[in-house]
Motif scaffolding. Structure first.
Motif, PDB file in Angstrom:
ATOM      1  N   GLY A  20       6.592  18.032  10.644  1.00  0.00           N
ATOM      2  CA  GLY A  20       5.151  17.927  10.814  1.00  0.00           C
ATOM      3  C   GLY A  20       4.405  17.237   9.683  1.00  0.00           C
ATOM      4  N   PHE A  21       5.104  16.726   8.696  1.00  0.00           N
ATOM      5  CA  PHE A  21       4.464  16.022   7.595  1.00  0.00           C
ATOM      6  C   PHE A  21       4.154  14.571   7.972  1.00  0.00           C
ATOM      7  N   GLU A  22       3.094  14.043   7.388  1.00  0.00           N
ATOM      8  CA  GLU A  22       2.795  12.629   7.519  1.00  0.00           C
ATOM      9  C   GLU A  22       2.108  12.136   6.249  1.00  0.00           C
ATOM     10  N   ALA A  23       2.113  10.821   6.073  1.00  0.00           N
ATOM     11  CA  ALA A  23       1.484  10.227   4.892  1.00  0.00           C
ATOM     12  C   ALA A  23       0.843   8.914   5.293  1.00  0.00           C
ATOM     13  N   GLU A  24      -0.251   8.581   4.624  1.00  0.00           N
ATOM     14  CA  GLU A  24      -0.957   7.345   4.912  1.00  0.00           C
ATOM     15  C   GLU A  24      -0.920   6.430   3.707  1.00  0.00           C
ATOM     16  N   PHE A  25      -0.447   5.211   3.915  1.00  0.00           N
ATOM     17  CA  PHE A  25      -0.415   4.204   2.868  1.00  0.00           C
ATOM     18  C   PHE A  25      -1.765   3.498   2.826  1.00  0.00           C
ATOM     19  N   LYS A  26      -2.447   3.565   1.671  1.00  0.00           N
ATOM     20  CA  LYS A  26      -3.739   2.905   1.490  1.00  0.00           C
ATOM     21  C   LYS A  26      -3.634   1.946   0.322  1.00  0.00           C
ATOM     22  N   LYS A  27      -3.471   0.674   0.655  1.00  0.00           N
ATOM     23  CA  LYS A  27      -3.269  -0.329  -0.387  1.00  0.00           C
ATOM     24  C   LYS A  27      -4.484  -0.453  -1.296  1.00  0.00           C
ATOM     25  N   SER A  28      -5.691  -0.379  -0.708  1.00  0.00           N
ATOM     26  CA  SER A  28      -6.913  -0.544  -1.506  1.00  0.00           C
ATOM     27  C   SER A  28      -7.074   0.566  -2.535  1.00  0.00           C
ATOM     28  N   GLU A  29      -6.532   1.732  -2.224  1.00  0.00           N
ATOM     29  CA  GLU A  29      -6.631   2.873  -3.142  1.00  0.00           C
ATOM     30  C   GLU A  29      -5.320   3.116  -3.882  1.00  0.00           C
ATOM     31  N   SER A  68      -2.717   4.537  -2.865  1.00  0.00           N
ATOM     32  CA  SER A  68      -2.384   5.949  -2.664  1.00  0.00           C
ATOM     33  C   SER A  68      -1.406   6.114  -1.505  1.00  0.00           C
ATOM     34  N   PHE A  69      -0.715   7.231  -1.539  1.00  0.00           N
ATOM     35  CA  PHE A  69       0.257   7.574  -0.487  1.00  0.00           C
ATOM     36  C   PHE A  69       0.297   9.093  -0.423  1.00  0.00           C
TER      37      PHE A  69
END
Lengths: 110, 118
Positions: free
Chosen positions: B62-71, B73-74
């Motif tokens: 149930g885990f997920e992660a979002e890659f945000k290049k501008s920030e 962050s992961f």
């Protein structure tokens, strides 16, 4: 498939001694990497072996050496042990993708 | 040079509440990013990985992660924590290798200890 297996699981050594840790990779994996995980820290890359040669190396002294055999299994050797070498040593194997980790060898230097 | 910073060394949540573990990365290349979990006396297990496909990555349990290049962050999230989620979590960036087809060295963050309270 047995996954990545490491031996021994625990051992205690005296300062100045030498130690050999062993790793059998996941079936078919040709690349083996070794990591050192000190207590409360993230794992640190020691080196990686591919086709029996050291391919990449982290920031570890020459006291740390390794070997890969034709069957892809690997050994990590540490000479002249220091108290600071006490850590969990992790082996990871891969085949062009995800790295699979063994459960590690807990080394205590006294 | 590649590096990761996990912004929290310890996170405590109640069972059934959302989980957020924060990670920032630094990379000179288009990075490959991972989250690994380590339960006591067990090896590292891959939760999920980002390799320049979809920016929202779904993993196991149930885990997920979002890659945000501008920030850069992961962050790792889970809608509802279970007691079995209590463990050490590592954000990891892969140092690209010159040798295609092989996983290069992995650079780990310092880890975040997740505590789940009943």
């Amino acid at each position: 498939d047995a996954g990545v297996t490491q031996s021994p699981t625990h051992l205690i050594k005296t300062r100045g001694q030498q130690v050999t840790l062993r790793c059998s990779p996941k079936s078919g994996h040709d690349t083996v990497s070794w990591y050192q995980q000190a207590l409360g820290q993230g794992p640190q890359f020691i080196f990686q072996y591919y086709e029996e040669e050291e391919r990449q190396r982290g920031n570890f002294p020459d006291r740390f050496s390794g070997h890969q055999f034709p069957n892809y299994s690997s050994e990590l050797n540490v000479n002249a042990l220091l108290l600071g070498d006490s850590a969990l040593y992790l082996c990871a194997s891969s085949l062009g993708g995800e790295a699979f980790f063994g459960q590690g060898t807990r080394l205590t230097v006294v | 040079a590649q590096s990761v910073t996990q912004l929290d060394s310890h996170v405590s949540v109640s069972e059934g509440t959302p989980v957020l573990l924060r990670c920032n990365y630094s990379s000179s290349y288009s990075p490959s990013l991972f989250w690994y979990v380590q339960h006591p006396n067990k090896g590292l297990q891959l939760l999920l990985k980002y390799t320049s496909a979809a920016t929202l990555v779904k993993g196991i349990n149930g885990f997920e992660a979002e890659f945000k290049k501008s920030e850069t962050s992961f962050h790792l999230t889970k809608p509802s924590a279970h007691m079995s989620d209590a463990a050490e979590y590592f954000c990891v960036v892969s140092d690209p290798t010159l040798f295609s087809g092989n996983t290069g060295k992995l650079i780990f963050g310092q880890g975040t200890t997740l505590q789940v309270k009943p």
